[in-house]
Every structure is written in structure tokens, then in C-alpha cells.
Design a protein around this motif. Structure first.
Motif, PDB file in Angstrom:
ATOM      1  N   ASN A 131       0.800  -1.227   0.000  1.00 33.64           N
ATOM      2  CA  ASN A 131       0.000   0.000   0.000  1.00 33.64           C
ATOM      3  C   ASN A 131       0.837   1.284   0.000  1.00 33.64           C
ATOM      4  OD1 ASN A 131       1.060  -0.087   2.567  1.00 33.64           O
ATOM      5  ND2 ASN A 131      -0.883  -0.647   3.555  1.00 33.64           N
ATOM      6  N   LYS A 132       2.167   1.157  -0.100  1.00 39.54           N
ATOM      7  CA  LYS A 132       3.085   2.291  -0.183  1.00 39.54           C
ATOM      8  C   LYS A 132       3.048   3.175   1.070  1.00 39.54           C
ATOM      9  CE  LYS A 132       4.041   0.954  -4.344  1.00 39.54           C
ATOM     10  NZ  LYS A 132       5.310   0.228  -4.598  1.00 39.54           N
ATOM     11  N   ASP A 133       2.652   2.610   2.193  1.00 41.28           N
ATOM     12  CA  ASP A 133       2.637   3.371   3.436  1.00 41.28           C
ATOM     13  C   ASP A 133       4.009   3.320   4.109  1.00 41.28           C
ATOM     14  OD1 ASP A 133       0.020   3.956   3.035  1.00 41.28           O
ATOM     15  OD2 ASP A 133      -0.751   2.352   4.325  1.00 41.28           O
ATOM     16  N   VAL A 134       4.342   4.396   4.807  1.00 42.13           N
ATOM     17  CA  VAL A 134       5.608   4.466   5.539  1.00 42.13           C
ATOM     18  C   VAL A 134       5.443   3.754   6.870  1.00 42.13           C
ATOM     19  CG1 VAL A 134       7.333   5.978   6.556  1.00 42.13           C
ATOM     20  CG2 VAL A 134       6.213   6.628   4.412  1.00 42.13           C
ATOM     21  N   ILE A 135       6.342   2.820   7.143  1.00 38.99           N
ATOM     22  CA  ILE A 135       6.287   2.044   8.378  1.00 38.99           C
ATOM     23  C   ILE A 135       7.094   2.763   9.448  1.00 38.99           C
ATOM     24  CG2 ILE A 135       6.666  -0.209   9.425  1.00 38.99           C
ATOM     25  CD1 ILE A 135       4.620  -0.165   7.163  1.00 38.99           C
ATOM     26  N   LYS A 136       6.483   2.941  10.600  1.00 43.09           N
ATOM     27  CA  LYS A 136       7.173   3.596  11.702  1.00 43.09           C
ATOM     28  C   LYS A 136       8.077   2.612  12.434  1.00 43.09           C
ATOM     29  CE  LYS A 136       3.479   6.970  12.375  1.00 43.09           C
ATOM     30  NZ  LYS A 136       2.500   7.547  13.328  1.00 43.09           N
ATOM     31  N   SER A 137       9.013   3.153  13.185  1.00 45.38           N
ATOM     32  CA  SER A 137      10.027   2.328  13.838  1.00 45.38           C
ATOM     33  C   SER A 137       9.452   1.295  14.802  1.00 45.38           C
ATOM     34  CB  SER A 137      11.033   3.231  14.569  1.00 45.38           C
ATOM     35  OG  SER A 137      12.007   2.468  15.227  1.00 45.38           O
ATOM     36  N   PRO A 138       8.452   1.619  15.638  1.00 49.32           N
ATOM     37  CA  PRO A 138       7.944   0.586  16.562  1.00 49.32           C
ATOM     38  C   PRO A 138       7.309  -0.610  15.863  1.00 49.32           C
ATOM     39  CG  PRO A 138       7.298   2.786  17.288  1.00 49.32           C
ATOM     40  CD  PRO A 138       7.853   2.937  15.909  1.00 49.32           C
ATOM     41  N   GLU A 139       6.886  -0.436  14.610  1.00 50.87           N
ATOM     42  CA  GLU A 139       6.220  -1.512  13.900  1.00 50.87           C
ATOM     43  C   GLU A 139       7.196  -2.406  13.141  1.00 50.87           C
ATOM     44  OE1 GLU A 139       3.388   0.311  11.400  1.00 50.87           O
ATOM     45  OE2 GLU A 139       2.264   1.265  13.018  1.00 50.87           O
ATOM     46  N   LEU A 140       8.497  -2.069  13.165  1.00 54.22           N
ATOM     47  CA  LEU A 140       9.494  -2.840  12.409  1.00 54.22           C
ATOM     48  C   LEU A 140       9.892  -4.089  13.184  1.00 54.22           C
ATOM     49  CD1 LEU A 140      11.838   0.000  11.098  1.00 54.22           C
ATOM     50  CD2 LEU A 140      10.096  -1.233   9.823  1.00 54.22           C
ATOM     51  N   ILE A 141      10.136  -5.147  12.440  1.00 53.15           N
ATOM     52  CA  ILE A 141      10.623  -6.405  13.010  1.00 53.15           C
ATOM     53  C   ILE A 141      11.928  -6.755  12.297  1.00 53.15           C
ATOM     54  CG2 ILE A 141      10.159  -8.850  13.364  1.00 53.15           C
ATOM     55  CD1 ILE A 141       7.195  -8.204  13.345  1.00 53.15           C
ATOM     56  N   LYS A 142      12.997  -6.907  13.042  1.00 58.58           N
ATOM     57  CA  LYS A 142      14.282  -7.249  12.452  1.00 58.58           C
ATOM     58  C   LYS A 142      14.274  -8.703  11.980  1.00 58.58           C
ATOM     59  CE  LYS A 142      17.031  -3.975  15.137  1.00 58.58           C
ATOM     60  NZ  LYS A 142      18.198  -3.820  16.050  1.00 58.58           N
ATOM     61  N   GLY A 143      15.048  -8.948  10.935  1.00 55.68           N
ATOM     62  CA  GLY A 143      15.122 -10.297  10.389  1.00 55.68           C
ATOM     63  C   GLY A 143      16.416 -10.510   9.645  1.00 55.68           C
ATOM     64  N   PHE A 144      16.586 -11.726   9.160  1.00 61.28           N
ATOM     65  CA  PHE A 144      17.796 -12.108   8.444  1.00 61.28           C
ATOM     66  C   PHE A 144      17.397 -12.828   7.160  1.00 61.28           C
ATOM     67  CE2 PHE A 144      18.990 -11.877  12.889  1.00 61.28           C
ATOM     68  CZ  PHE A 144      20.162 -11.134  12.843  1.00 61.28           C
ATOM     69  N   HIS A 145      18.240 -12.690   6.154  1.00 64.23           N
ATOM     70  CA  HIS A 145      18.032 -13.394   4.894  1.00 64.23           C
ATOM     71  C   HIS A 145      18.589 -14.806   5.014  1.00 64.23           C
ATOM     72  CE1 HIS A 145      16.164 -11.073   1.736  1.00 64.23           C
ATOM     73  NE2 HIS A 145      16.787  -9.985   2.151  1.00 64.23           N
ATOM     74  N   TYR A 146      17.782 -15.771   4.687  1.00 64.70           N
ATOM     75  CA  TYR A 146      18.233 -17.159   4.585  1.00 64.70           C
ATOM     76  C   TYR A 146      17.860 -17.636   3.186  1.00 64.70           C
ATOM     77  CZ  TYR A 146      19.004 -22.068   5.722  1.00 64.70           C
ATOM     78  OH  TYR A 146      19.471 -23.357   5.736  1.00 64.70           O
ATOM     79  N   GLY A 147      18.835 -17.513   2.270  1.00 61.75           N
ATOM     80  CA  GLY A 147      18.504 -17.744   0.869  1.00 61.75           C
ATOM     81  C   GLY A 147      17.650 -16.602   0.366  1.00 61.75           C
ATOM     82  N   GLN A 148      16.463 -16.920  -0.139  1.00 54.56           N
ATOM     83  CA  GLN A 148      15.525 -15.896  -0.569  1.00 54.56           C
ATOM     84  C   GLN A 148      14.419 -15.653   0.448  1.00 54.56           C
ATOM     85  OE1 GLN A 148      14.098 -17.046  -4.407  1.00 54.56           O
ATOM     86  NE2 GLN A 148      16.029 -16.640  -5.437  1.00 54.56           N
ATOM     87  N   GLU A 149      14.496 -16.309   1.568  1.00 57.27           N
ATOM     88  CA  GLU A 149      13.484 -16.173   2.602  1.00 57.27           C
ATOM     89  C   GLU A 149      13.937 -15.162   3.656  1.00 57.27           C
ATOM     90  OE1 GLU A 149      10.501 -17.497   2.737  1.00 57.27           O
ATOM     91  OE2 GLU A 149      10.736 -18.615   0.867  1.00 57.27           O
ATOM     92  N   LEU A 150      12.982 -14.422   4.214  1.00 56.18           N
ATOM     93  CA  LEU A 150      13.246 -13.504   5.311  1.00 56.18           C
ATOM     94  C   LEU A 150      12.797 -14.161   6.612  1.00 56.18           C
ATOM     95  CD1 LEU A 150      12.227  -9.987   3.962  1.00 56.18           C
ATOM     96  CD2 LEU A 150      14.457 -10.660   4.801  1.00 56.18           C
TER      97      LEU A 150
END
Length: 699
Positions: free
Chosen positions: A274-293
Motif C-alpha cells: 500500500n506504499k505506506d511508511v512504516i514507523k520504527s515501533p512496527e518494524l521487526i528485524k530479520g535475516f536473509h536465509y537464501g531468498q526467505e526472510l
């Protein structure tokens, strides 16, 4: 609180009329003094030390100093050109370019420099205050014995060090009588004196700032009950030439760089749906494993591996022969001593070293540098120096995945006669680096250990200095002083000429031609015909080339993706069953479509055209069934462009007009087939249980 500095230096630079030279064939005193000053400033910049540098101009047209303001008429023609500050490239750019027509008193300049240290230099704490005098003493000074004694006693009380560069003050005869005073002043303040040539030879290479080693204190644990307080010091460490860089932004208009300005950066996280800007509290950190997050939540941090606190634990002891040089990672070397001031710890380390030396053992330890650092494995080796230097050396050990095993061909056993062995012994003696120079040199040894300078580091620092002074010019090649580090000493080169010639006569070498591996390339019929018509006599006169290999000489077992068309023809001539040929051909075409290495599927379409032509003559059902499944798979992979290429090349189903055995008519062959693909086939997800679908969706 006063800021600590390593050294504060004031250079008294004589630029008066007495430093000019009418003889243009050689450099004047002024030119030598400027070059030496530039090199001193450059050395201090590159060392990145905590030094301060100031410059006094002697013989200047201005009288700018503190004593001249307090005593009008005295201390004339002495200018405080640069205050004591951190050395910079601007100092070098601002140095005078030509001598003046005035003359100044060198003794007054020394008093002005001392007064600046005592009354104008504040806010810093230093134990080393140095005054460097560069003058040829052709401008005499008016001083008497009583005045000189007061100045000398004052310099001793303030711990000033006076050095003289550019004039030999220790000669037996002086051109002027007052040179004897500067000699007494240098000796009284424990200073030094050197000519320009000697000073430039000392400054020819860049030198890093000396840093007192900082110990890493830890307890060496052997088993559950033995803990020895030790200190580890870095002996060898691979470091970058420049540890830190100051970022600057170049102004495109003026071309100058600014360290106070920077390009501002801001990061936005946008939801692609939806092209909305995500605020910092809503972010979830992750790592790339191949093409999967893979998301990584805060609760998952408790599952992370914890290496523990700072430690140095012995895992065991092993035979020293089992730890070879290729097992060490070369990441540096440290020396371990007993903790300073703890005699029991020092004695325990000594006993451990002696036991390891007598038993020919080494220790394997686990080292954690600090909390949160990953553990590393090291080997502890005993070191006993001739000067009663007892300690443990610690080097990193490679893991299994880091060791590369290389296979070399076996060398045939060769028996040498006595003359050949003696010739090699003579060569080794002639190449002895400990006697590489004549008695004309201070030291006969070449490339001494721990004293040889790295050419690469010197060239990098030279390039940095050149770019700072010449921002628009290309970098120069390495200078002669650096290239000398690559040359063989002349004495060794001279001594080995006759021995090498003798070895050439004793060992007759035969040139071995390395056979090149022939590439298996299948030639088409036109190439084979052209190669068969080639005149043999002409070929012998031409350079050696790789001629096309006949298909009969190459054993092709299956159809590959390199040249599927010729592989198909070659296997067909060998009598391979058509059913196997079609199966291998379709596999090759599918691989080419899915990889699509050429970007246009040219090779796959050509192979598909040959297969369709061959299928028209026989049973077309195999081709039609395969094409149906291929289109379904291409649709699933969303490769509509490939399906369009197949239609454009007219490689669709074989219809009844082409072969009566086909079940497709010319009117509805393609239409009905695509209608079937739009509906749900037998193997779609309607026949798969929801539990299986949920399982794959959760993955």
C-alpha cells in the motif's frame, strides 16, 4: 584539565639573505632547509601522533613575536609564522618559497622560542619541548659570555632540547666565533646536530608513532583448580596503513573539500503493497536465509549462543609436531607473561614454559577477549630467549574448513654426485644475507628481521602525501628508495654469477612441453567437409591450431545442453532408440528454457525445431504430450514470454494436417489445449489435503 601531548617542537627556519646561493648548480641552504622542514611536517602528519609543531622565521621582513612587542627595537626580523598546533598539510603549503634580503640574530630566535614555550604556550601538558635551529650561522650573533650562561642555565631548568640541522657544529674550525656557543648549548641540553643529507636519510621512510603496549589481563585456567594471573601483549599484528579516515564533502563549484559539511541521509521503510511508511515501533528485524526472510524477535535473543565472560582456558596439551605452520591462521602473535608485580604468577609461567619445552608439548586454549565476543582457539608455545626471556607465545589455530588441501605430483628421486652437492652449498654461502654488504656500510646484514620496512605501506603513505599536496595530478610511481628494497644486494649478485653458471653446466635441464587438454567439440558436417579438404602441406606451415574434432572420434553418451542439435544427430547415426532420444532431447530443452542463459532461448528453440521435425515423420504423440506439460510448467513459473516465443516460431502441437496420427485439428488444437490448462487439471491442489497445504504455507 591540561591536554597531554607527546612532543612540542618549534622549528627556527632561517630564510635570510645569508641562506641564498648565487651558484645555481647546487641547492642553496634555503632550499635544503625548506625540503627538510616539509619532510619533518609530513613525518609528523603520517605518524598520527599527539605532537604539536610551530615555525619561527629568522631573517623575515616582519618582527612578529612576544618579546619584540615588549621590547621595541630588540628581537627584530623574527616572525612567529605558525603557532604551536597539530601538523597539517596547510603548514607545508604556506612555507616561504624564496629567501628575503634581511638577516636576523639566531641567538635572539632561540630566546623568542623559549619565551613562547614559557609564557605563551598553555593548556597543554608535555615533558618534551624541542627547538630545532636551521641556519648556516653566516649571520653572526652579538652575545657575551655572561648572557650566554644565563640563557644556558634557563634552558636546563626548563628542560628545553636544542637541535641544530644543516650545519656541522663539531668541526675543529669555525667560520664565526659564536658557533662555539651553539655547540655548548646543544651539549648542555642533550640535543643533537646533523647535516641535511643525514637528516633526509633518516626521514626517507615514514615511521609510525611509538605506542606503549597495553596488556590484556586474564587468568590462565588449567583445569578447575589452577588459575595463573597473566598479561598478554601483542607482538605482531596485521593492521591497516591508515586506521581512520576523516570524511569530507567536495564542493562541485569551488572544488575544495569541507569536513564540516556532509550529505544528510534518511532511511524510510515503505510497505510495498500500500506504499505506506512504516514507523520504527512496527518494524521487526530479520535475516536473509537464501531468498526467505526470517524474522528475529527480541524473545529469540535468549536462544543466542553466549560465549561467556573474558577467559583463557587450556583445553589440553599435545605434541608440538602436530601443530605445523599451515595450521596457524597468521592473524597475529601475542606474548604471555606472568602478571606484573605478582612473583608467584611469574614463577608459575616460568615453570609451565620449562615443562612444555622439556616435554616438547604445546597447549591448546580457548580465548574469549571480552563479554559478547566469539571464542577463538589458540596454541600456546614456549619461548626461552638467551637473555633469560621466558614467556608463552600465542597464535591462532585454523578451523578445519579454513585449511585447503593441495595435491602435488610426486617428484622422482634424483641422486646427486658430490660435485653437484658442493655447488649448491657454495650457492647458499654466497647468498648469505648476513654478509650482503662490504665494510663501507654500517651493517653487513641485508633485510634484517624486525627492521626491514614494508614497501607497500611506504608507497601508500607516499601516495597519500602526494595527493594531499597535488589533488589534481596522477599518482607517481614508487620512488627509488622504495624500489631499492626489491633489489638483490650487489655483493650477493656478484658472488652468485659464477656459481649459477657452474650449476647450469652440472644440471642439464630438458624443456618439458605441457600437454593441453583437448576440448571435446562436435563439428557439424560443413566443418568436417572443410577440414577434410585442407591441404596437409599447408597446415604444417601454419601456426598450430586446434582443428575441429570429428564426431566419430568423440564418444557422446547422451544429449547435453552445450550442443543438443549435433548431439541428437550424432546419437541418431549411432542407432540409439528414438524413444530415448526424445526423452533426452526434451530434458535438454527444458533445462535450457529454465536456465535461459543466452537471454533469448535461441539454443532451446533450435533444438525444439529439430525435435518437432523429427516427430512429424513418426508418432507425434510424444512431442504433443511433452509440449502440453511444458506449457503448464511455464505458466506456473510465469514465463509467458517463452510461450509466446514458441508460438511465434510455430513450434506448437503437431496437428492432423501434418500427421494423421495426431489428435489435434488445425482449428482448435491450440484453443482446446489452453482451455484445458485454464481449468483445474487432475494434479492440482484440489486433490491435495488442506493439512499438506497448510504445512507448506507455514514453511
Amino acid at each position: 584539565m591540561a591536554q597531554k601531548v607527546d612532543q612540542a617542537t618549534i622549528i627556527i627556519l632561517d630564510i635570510g639573505k645569508n641562506t641564498s646561493n648565487d651558484d645555481k648548480s647546487e641547492k642553496s641552504f634555503f632550499e635544503n632547509a625548506i625540503d627538510c622542514t616539509k619532510r619533518i611536517i609530513e613525518r609528523k602528519i603520517m605518524s598520527q601522533g599527539k605532537d604539536l609543531l610551530g615555525i619561527l622565521l629568522l631573517g623575515s621582513k616582519k618582527s612578529k613575536n612576544n618579546l619584540a612587542e615588549q621590547c621595541p627595537g630588540d628581537f627584530k626580523r623574527i616572525e612567529l609564522f605558525i603557532d604551536l598546533e597539530t601538523p597539517s598539510w596547510k603548514m607545508i603549503r604556506d612555507l616561504p618559497t624564496a629567501p628575503t634580503t634581511a638577516k636576523g640574530d639566531w641567538f635572539d630566535a632561540l630566546i623568542v622560542a623559549a619565551d613562547y614555550f614559557k609564557n605563551c604556550f598553555s593548556g597543554y601538558k608535555t615533558q618534551n619541548r624541542r627547538i630545532i635551529l636551521m641556519t648556516n650561522f653566516e649571520s653572526s650573533s652579538k652575545l657575551d659570555e655572561s648572557q650566554f650562561e644565563r640563557v644556558l642555565n634557563g634552558f636546563k631548568e626548563e628542560d628545553f632540547q636544542v637541535d641544530v640541522i644543516g650545519y656541522d657544529i663539531y668541526t675543529d674550525t669555525y667560520k664565526y666565533d659564536d658557533v662555539g656557543y651553539i655547540r655548548r648549548l646543544v651539549d648542555g641540553t642533550n640535543g643533537v646536530s646533523a647535516l641535511f643529507d643525514d637528516t633526509m636519510r633518516y626521514l626517507v621512510f615514514h615511521k609510525r608513532r611509538h605506542i606503549n603496549p597495553m596488556p590484556w589481563n586474564v587468568d590462565l585456567c588449567i583445569g578447575p583448580n589452577i588459575k595463573i594471573p597473566v598479561s598478554s601483549y601483542i607482538r605482531i599484528k596485521d593492521e591497516s596503513v591508515v586506521k581512520s579516515w576523516t570524511k569530507a564533502v567536495r564542493d562541485p563549484v569551488t572544488g575544495s573539500a569541507s569536513t564540516t559539511e556532509a550529505a544528510s541521509k534518511k532511511t524510510w521503510y515503505i510497505n510495498p503493497e500500500n506504499k505506506d511508511v512504516i514507523k520504527s515501533p512496527e518494524l521487526i528485524k530479520g535475516f536473509h536465509y537464501g531468498q526467505e526472510l526470517i524474522p528475529f524477535l527480541d524473545v529469540d535473543k535468549t536462544l543466542l549462543y553466549n560465549s561467556g565472560s573474558k577467559s583463557l582456558t587450556v583445553y589440553g596439551f599435545t605434541d608440538a609436531k602436530r601443530v605445523q605452520w599451515h595450521n596457524l591462521n597468521g592473524d597475529g602473535l601475542s606474548y604471555i607473561f606472568g602478571r606484573k608485580g605478582d612473583k608467584k604468577a611469574q614463577e608459575a609461567v616460568r615453570i609451565l614454559v620449562e615443562c612444555l619445552m622439556e616435554s616438547n608439548l604445546v597447549g591448546i586454549v580457548r580465548r574469549v577477549y571480552n563479554n559478547g565476543n566469539a571464542p577463538r582457539m589458540y596454541v600456546l608455545m614456549p619461548v626461552i630467549d638467551s637473555n633469560d626471556y621466558v614467556c608463552l607465545s600465542m597464535a591462532g589455530i585454523c578451523f578445519k574448513e579454513e585449511i585447503k588441501y593441495m595435491a602435488f605430483p610426486q617428484i622422482e628421486k634424483v641422486t646427486c654426485n658430490k660435485e653437484q652437492v658442493d655447488a649448491f652449498k657454495d650457492l647458499i654461502k654466497a647468498m648469505d644475507l648476513t654478509n650482503a654488504y662490504n665494510d663501507d656500510y654500517d651493517d653487513n646484514e641485508a633485510f634484517p628481521i624486525a627492521e626491514t620496512i614494508s614497501p607497500s605501506i611506504q608507497y601508500v603513505l607516499d601516495c597519500i602525501a602526494f595527493r594531499a599536496m597535488n589533488p589534481g595530478k596522477p599518482l607517481p610511481p614508487p620512488r627509488k628508495d622504495i624500489m631499492m628494497l626489491f633489489k638483490v644486494p650487489e655483493l650477493i649478485e656478484k658472488n652468485t654469477v659464477d656459481i649459477v653458471d657452474k650449476l647450469k653446466t652440472l644440471f642439464v635441464l630438458k624443456k618439458v612441453e605441457v600437454k593441453k587438454r583437448n576440448k571435446q567439440v562436435v563439428a557439424n558436417n560443413d566443418e568436417m567437409v572443410s577440414s577434410s579438404k585442407t591441404d596437409e602441406s599447408i597446415v604444417n606451415d601454419l601456426p598450430k591450431v586446434d582443428l575441429p574434432v570429428s564426431s566419430k572420434s568423440v564418444k557422446i553418451k547422451s544429449i547435453g545442453t552445450v550442443d543438443p542439435v549435433n548431439d541428437y544427430k550424432a546419437l541418431k547415426e549411432l542407432g540409439k532408440p528414438k524413444k530415448d532420444l526424445i526423452s533426452e532431447m526434451t530434458n535438454a530443452i527444458e533445462s535450457l528454457f529454465h536456465s535461459n542463459l543466452d537471454g533469448h532461448c535461441t539454443k532451446a528453440l533450435d533444438a525444439m525445431k529439430v525435435l518437432r521435425t523429427e516427430s512429424i515423420v513418426g508418432d507425434p504423440s510424444d512431442y504433443n504430450n511433452w509440449l502440453r506439460n511444458l506449457k503448464i510448467e511455464l505458466l506456473n513459473r510465469k514465463k509467458d514470454d517463452v510461450i509466446e516465443l514458441i508460438k511465434q516460431k510455430q513450434l506448437n502441437y503437431i496437428i492432423k494436417d501434418e500427421n494423421i496420427l495426431s489428435k489435434y485439428d488445425s482449428n482448435d488444437g491450440d484453443e482446446s489445449q489452453f482451455y484445458e490448462m485454464d481449468t483445474a487439471p487432475n494434479f492440482t491442489e484440489t486433490d491435495i489435503s488442506t493439512e499438506v497445504n497448510d504445512f507448506f504455507n507455514d514453511m
